[in-house]
Scaffold this active site. Structure first.
Site, short mmCIF file in Angstrom:
data_model
loop_
_atom_site.label_atom_id
_atom_site.label_comp_id
_atom_site.label_asym_id
_atom_site.label_seq_id
_atom_site.Cartn_x
_atom_site.Cartn_y
_atom_site.Cartn_z
N GLU A 130 0.31 -12.74 -0.43
CA GLU A 130 -0.71 -12.89 0.61
C GLU A 130 -2.07 -12.94 -0.08
OE1 GLU A 130 -2.81 -10.38 4.24
OE2 GLU A 130 -2.05 -9.39 2.45
N ASP B 115 1.82 -8.00 -0.38
CA ASP B 115 0.64 -7.78 0.45
C ASP B 115 -0.63 -7.75 -0.42
OD1 ASP B 115 -0.05 -6.85 3.27
OD2 ASP B 115 -0.97 -5.22 2.10
#
Ligand SMILES: *[C@@H]1O[C@H](CO)[C@@H](O)[C@H](O)[C@H]1NC(C)=O
Ligand SMILES: *[C@@H]1O[C@H](CO)[C@@H](O)[C@H](O)[C@H]1NC(C)=O
Ligand SMILES: *[C@@H]1O[C@H](CO)[C@@H](O)[C@H](O)[C@H]1NC(C)=O
Ligand SMILES: *[C@@H]1O[C@H](CO)[C@@H](O)[C@H](O)[C@H]1NC(C)=O
Length: 524
Positions: free
Chosen positions: A247, A223
């Protein structure tokens, strides 16, 4: 002597960890554990606006592996597993798993450590891969300043960057602020961990290594990668020891490119933006998608290979909240399965879910009834099968780089031999025309659109000229690439008989190898 005993175990461990090359042949189903399936198959109400735990867990996922596998997926990405903020906050409960409190405990809403290990075992028994989602950039607090003592293990204020929120203008002008200021707001600050501190770095590196080993994860989705300094990532990725995909939320391939050097790859956000804007109306520009992808092919570390290619995820509005023209939907959904990277499908897309921005895009899947006769379930099933069929007749299918043979505002012809994909954003009332003079087929070769099982012949020069109907996409393969008795257009297939004997042999050989390797580990 000792060394010769240890050496094989090292070989065994590296042989078992899944590399980017192992992942490139895979197709990933992304799910939010709380929202995918309940353990007893019940269908409790789940109002997305409430942002509460709805009751999905690891046992639920185990019970629904047939549903995932029967669509042709051979990898699953689950939402984060570690202990989160408990109870209600200004933004509801931490059902999604992204609000870390304690990296050394599991979120017990989803089950026990044994349940998670059972999920991993069940996935591996099916020769599928399991990917875990992790957050390294921040811990999440319910007040500002946070109660640092409630975090584990980073429980001192000095473990965090000094407080400042990232400002909108920082994203274009100040990467230091993007990395060191905080996400979130006064109600829910995302306390930004000091990932420059060597002790913190080594804690994170041994943690990821332990997490991957304890639960035998095959891949790691990371993330908020752009919020941590780039040179943090190579050691972290090495410690994970498996495929890592980050990400990096940005529309520019040049911004994303450096992260493809530090991790195995990134989620393909630049292509995502071009994909959604290209197909969400009949006025979109598909040339932009082609341009972004060609840029990615040249600036990413491995081209578009290993990139996670997606149309939906838990952070962005579902595509069907942007348009419900089913021709546009089918075209956009086709893209991740016909390009160079690894396809990722977000759960619920196959059931036609229409939720908009978070939290609406996190619907409970049980409310759909998991119907396998839905048109988009069939669409996904065919696309996964077509990808495998293409790879089974061309060993270079996964490693070759696609070419755009037609690249106009409304039409694309994408060549990835032996597959030729024709996409259009003209919409469901259109009859699009594609003229692809040099498609690379042999003269008059018999082809088939696997989405409709309609046959067409290449012309004398191996080109293809086709008028479509209903604005639908077409995925062409030679009929000889489809196995007789296989799952794709079986009546038209002219390829070798689908052989279960051969794959059985491979499986038996594969498991004896695994036994030999684990014996080596056990004896070292
Ligand atoms: C960038 O942001 C950091 C953190 O807020 C700040 O200290 C620094 O002055 C900023 N740099 C510029 C050039 O504005
Ligand atoms: C992995 O297991 C070891 C041994 O039980 C434990 O000490 C460690 O905390 C675990 N790590 C993670 C991240 O689960
Ligand atoms: C990315 O988005 C920004 C802001 O909307 C826009 O100005 C820029 O042109 C976009 N860049 C690319 C490469 O699409
Ligand atoms: C479509 O995108 C391409 C590539 O980015 C660009 O060159 C072209 O001008 C765009 N066409 C329109 C009509 O905006």
């Amino acid at each position: 002597m000792l060394a010769s005993i240890l050496f094989p175990s090292f070989v065994a461990l590296t042989a078992l960890a899944a590399s980017p090359d192992d992942w490139r042949t895979r197709s990933i189903y992304q799910l939010v554990t709380d929202r995918f399936a309940t353990p007893d198959g019940s269908s409790p109400t789940c109002n997305t606006d409430d942002r509460r735990y709805c009751g999905g867990n690891y046992k639920g996922v185990i019970n629904k592996l047939d549903y995932i596998q029967s669509m042709g997926f051979d990898a699953i990405w689950i939402s984060p597993v570690v202990a989160n903020v408990e109870g209600n906050t200004a933004y509801g409960e931490a059902f999604h798993g992204y609000w870390t409190q304690d990296i050394n405990k599991l979120n017990d809403h989803f089950g026990s450590a044994d349940d998670l290990k059972s999920l991993s075992d069940a996935v591996h028994k099916r020769n599928m891969y399991l990917m875990v989602d992790v957050v390294v950039n921040h811990m999440v607090a319910t007040s500002n300043p946070p109660n640092f003592g409630s975090f584990e293990p980073f429980n001192q204020q000095s473990d965090y960057h000094s407080f400042c929120f990232i400002q909108a203008s920082d994203y274009d002008n100040n990467q230091t602020a993007v990395e060191q200021c905080w996400l979130g707001d006064e109600n829910l600050p995302l306390a930004d961990i000091n990932t420059e501190d060597p002790n913190i770095v080594s804690t994170w590196n041994s943690w990821i290594s332990g997490l991957v080993k304890n639960y035998t994860f095959d891949g790691v989705r990371i993330d908020t990668v752009k919020h941590v300094r780039k040179d943090f990532w190579p050691e972290f990725a090495k410690s994970a020891g498996v495929y890592t995909v980050g990400e990096v939320l940005h529309n520019d391939t040049n911004y994303v490119a450096p992260y493809t050097q530090s991790l195995s790859a990134a989620l393909d956000y630049p292509a995502y933006f071009a994909l959604t804007t290209g197909f969400q109306t009949t006025n979109g520009n598909l040339s932009t998608l082609a341009a972004v992808v060609q840029s990615g092919q040249s600036v990413y570390d491995n081209g578009e290979h290993y990139m996670g290619s997606f149309l939906e995820n838990h952070d962005n509005p579902r595509f069907q909240s942007l348009t419900q023209d089913q021709a546009l939907v089918k075209n956009a959904m086709t893209w991740p399965f016909v390009q160079d990277g690894i396809p990722v499908l977000y759960y619920g897309q196959e059931q036609g879910y229409t939720g908009g921005n978070d939290p609406a895009n996190r619907e409970a899947l049980w409310l759909s009834g998991y119907g396998e006769d839905k048109p988009l379930v069939q669409h996904v099933k065919t696309l996964n099968a077509a990808r495998k069929a293409a790879a089974s007749t061309n060993k270079d299918f996964y490693t070759s780089s696609l070419k755009f043979l037609v690249d106009s505002t409304n039409n694309l012809a994408i060549s990835k031999p032996p597959m030729l994909t024709l996409l259009t954003n003209e919409g469901s009332t259109s009859t699009p025309q594609w003229n692809v003079p040099n498609a690379g087929y042999s003269a008059n070769q018999e082809l088939i659109d696997v989405l409709t099982c309609t046959k067409v012949n290449a012309d004398a020069n191996g080109g293809v000229s086709i008028k479509g109907s209903g604005g639908n996409p077409q995925v062409l393969l030679p009929t000889s690439a489809l196995a007789k008795g296989g799952s794709v257009c079986p009546d038209a297939a002219t390829g070798a008989q689908a052989s279960s004997a051969r794959s059985l042999t491979v499986q038996v050989l594969g498991s004896s190898l695994a036994i030999v390797l684990s014996l080596l580990v056990a004896f070292s």
